[in-house]
Design a protein around this motif. Structure first.
Motif, PDB file in Angstrom:
ATOM      1  N   CYS A  11       2.774  -6.577  -0.620  1.00 42.91           N
ATOM      2  CA  CYS A  11       2.049  -5.576  -1.388  1.00 42.91           C
ATOM      3  C   CYS A  11       0.864  -6.223  -2.094  1.00 42.91           C
ATOM      4  CB  CYS A  11       2.977  -4.937  -2.416  1.00 42.91           C
ATOM      5  SG  CYS A  11       2.137  -3.731  -3.463  1.00 42.91           S
ATOM      6  N   SER A  13      -1.161  -5.261  -4.406  1.00 44.44           N
ATOM      7  CA  SER A  13      -1.249  -5.126  -5.855  1.00 44.44           C
ATOM      8  C   SER A  13      -0.278  -6.048  -6.567  1.00 44.44           C
ATOM      9  CB  SER A  13      -0.957  -3.677  -6.268  1.00 44.44           C
ATOM     10  OG  SER A  13       0.381  -3.355  -5.998  1.00 44.44           O
ATOM     11  N   PHE A  17      -0.016 -10.119  -9.076  1.00 43.04           N
ATOM     12  CA  PHE A  17       0.495  -9.496 -10.303  1.00 43.04           C
ATOM     13  C   PHE A  17       0.844 -10.518 -11.373  1.00 43.04           C
ATOM     14  CE2 PHE A  17       3.816  -7.863 -13.019  1.00 43.04           C
ATOM     15  CZ  PHE A  17       3.364  -6.598 -13.317  1.00 43.04           C
ATOM     16  N   LYS A  72       3.516   6.618 -15.718  1.00 38.87           N
ATOM     17  CA  LYS A  72       2.101   6.405 -15.399  1.00 38.87           C
ATOM     18  C   LYS A  72       1.283   7.668 -15.666  1.00 38.87           C
ATOM     19  CE  LYS A  72      -0.973   4.792 -11.706  1.00 38.87           C
ATOM     20  NZ  LYS A  72      -1.026   4.226 -10.330  1.00 38.87           N
ATOM     21  N   HIS A 233       1.772  -2.713 -16.750  1.00 44.10           N
ATOM     22  CA  HIS A 233       1.383  -3.225 -15.437  1.00 44.10           C
ATOM     23  C   HIS A 233       2.438  -2.872 -14.399  1.00 44.10           C
ATOM     24  CE1 HIS A 233      -2.333  -5.457 -16.238  1.00 44.10           C
ATOM     25  NE2 HIS A 233      -1.812  -5.718 -17.420  1.00 44.10           N
ATOM     26  N   TRP A 234       3.692  -2.957 -14.798  1.00 44.62           N
ATOM     27  CA  TRP A 234       4.774  -2.630 -13.862  1.00 44.62           C
ATOM     28  C   TRP A 234       4.673  -1.185 -13.374  1.00 44.62           C
ATOM     29  CZ3 TRP A 234       9.350  -4.909 -17.158  1.00 44.62           C
ATOM     30  CH2 TRP A 234       9.278  -6.317 -17.101  1.00 44.62           C
ATOM     31  N   GLY A 236       2.043   0.467 -13.032  1.00 47.34           N
ATOM     32  CA  GLY A 236       0.857   0.619 -12.194  1.00 47.34           C
ATOM     33  C   GLY A 236      -0.351   1.201 -12.879  1.00 47.34           C
ATOM     34  N   THR A 239      -3.639   0.102 -11.162  1.00 50.13           N
ATOM     35  CA  THR A 239      -3.761   0.228  -9.712  1.00 50.13           C
ATOM     36  C   THR A 239      -3.422   1.641  -9.287  1.00 50.13           C
ATOM     37  OG1 THR A 239      -2.962  -0.580  -7.567  1.00 50.13           O
ATOM     38  CG2 THR A 239      -1.365  -0.519  -9.363  1.00 50.13           C
ATOM     39  N   GLU A 241      -2.106   2.042  -6.317  1.00 51.85           N
ATOM     40  CA  GLU A 241      -1.035   1.853  -5.340  1.00 51.85           C
ATOM     41  C   GLU A 241       0.321   2.106  -5.969  1.00 51.85           C
ATOM     42  OE1 GLU A 241      -1.250  -1.846  -3.203  1.00 51.85           O
ATOM     43  OE2 GLU A 241      -3.409  -1.974  -3.526  1.00 51.85           O
ATOM     44  N   GLU A 242       1.266   2.540  -5.150  1.00 51.51           N
ATOM     45  CA  GLU A 242       2.635   2.739  -5.623  1.00 51.51           C
ATOM     46  C   GLU A 242       3.316   1.389  -5.754  1.00 51.51           C
ATOM     47  OE1 GLU A 242       6.785   4.951  -4.219  1.00 51.51           O
ATOM     48  OE2 GLU A 242       4.894   5.377  -3.191  1.00 51.51           O
ATOM     49  N   ILE A 243       4.003   1.176  -6.862  1.00 51.03           N
ATOM     50  CA  ILE A 243       4.725  -0.070  -7.075  1.00 51.03           C
ATOM     51  C   ILE A 243       6.074   0.024  -6.371  1.00 51.03           C
ATOM     52  CG2 ILE A 243       5.702  -1.640  -8.783  1.00 51.03           C
ATOM     53  CD1 ILE A 243       2.650  -1.471  -8.799  1.00 51.03           C
TER      54      ILE A 243
END
Length: 254
Positions: A11, A13, A17, A72, A233-234, A236, A239, A241-243
């Motif tokens: 991934c 993203s 990290f 999010k 950050h976890w 997202g 970003t 993008e999906e974590i």
């Protein structure tokens, strides 16, 4: 939750990290620079955790990950408030703008408290609070103020769900804080990620990485402020993008 193929190394993203978060959070300063502020936060957390005894909605790390998209979406709604208080529209809230923000929200802090909040959240030392830092700052303020004031604050931020979101984030911290002392250590995190759901045990290297992302000052203990920076950050916030679930649970199979 649908299982993900491969490991987190696939991934983009997440590839950088740990380095990005670690690099940013190094700006938090020496271990005890904000000892007075952190002591206040710990006291408030212990009180909050006592009130949550036996009432947590989270039974495993998977139940937390499932709520990441909801976290999010709710936190993104703070953007309009951030832009409102960023009076010169330069993408950051300086100390004077923060003081005006607190005044408009009818929140009363000492000068020392305001400066501690500002500088402890200004992790890159730019003398300005950027959006993700503003999220952390608001959550700290919410925790520090008494509940009637906190409810008033979140309502004025324009999101009826913000109080519930901050309460749930505190609940996530409580889930990780197994000894209930208002701060996290590696033993707490390992226990939380593994003991609550043996079928979802996190590989040791992932547990170490997640703890290292939180422990910005490498003290071996993680306060609420450090946790918040890692948490946003976890989920997202930086970003689109999906974590993936591999971030905590490692490789999983269909």
């Amino acid at each position: 939750m649908k299982a993900s193929q491969g490991t987190s190394h696939n991934c983009p993203s997440l590839k950088s990290f740990s380095n990005k978060v670690g690099g940013m959070l190094c700006g938090c300063g020496p271990p005890n620079k904000y000892k007075r502020l952190d002591a206040k936060l710990e006291k408030k957390l212990v009180e909050a955790e006592r009130s949550l005894l036996g009432q947590s909605n989270f039974k495993s790390i998977n139940s937390i990950i499932m709520k990441f998209p909801q976290f999010k979406e709710e936190l993104k709604k703070i953007r309009s408030a951030f832009e409102q208080y960023d009076e010169d529209s330069n993408g950051a809230i300086d100390l004077e703008e923060l003081k005006k923000c607190l005044q408009q929200l009818q929140l009363h802090f000492t000068e020392e408290d305001i400066e501690d909040l500002f500088h402890s959240c200004d992790i890159d030392g730019s003398e300005g609070i950027q959006f993700n830092e503003f999220i952390v700052l608001l959550c700290l303020i919410y925790l520090l103020k008494d509940q009637p004031s906190s409810s008033h604050t979140t309502s004025k931020m324009g999101s009826p769900q913000l109080k519930a979101t901050f309460d749930t984030i505190i609940e996530v911290f409580s889930f990780l804080d197994k000894n209930g002392d208002g701060r996290l250590n590696k033993k707490d995190v390992v226990k939380a990620l593994n003991d609550s759901s043996p079928s979802e045990r996190s590989p040791a290297h992932i547990t170490r990485t997640r703890f290292r992302e939180m422990d910005s000052d490498r003290s071996g203990n993680v306060g609420f402020r450090e946790f918040l920076f890692a948490f946003i950050h976890w989920v997202g916030m930086d970003t689109d993008e999906e974590i993936p679930d591999t971030m905590f649970l490692g490789e999983s199979l269909e």
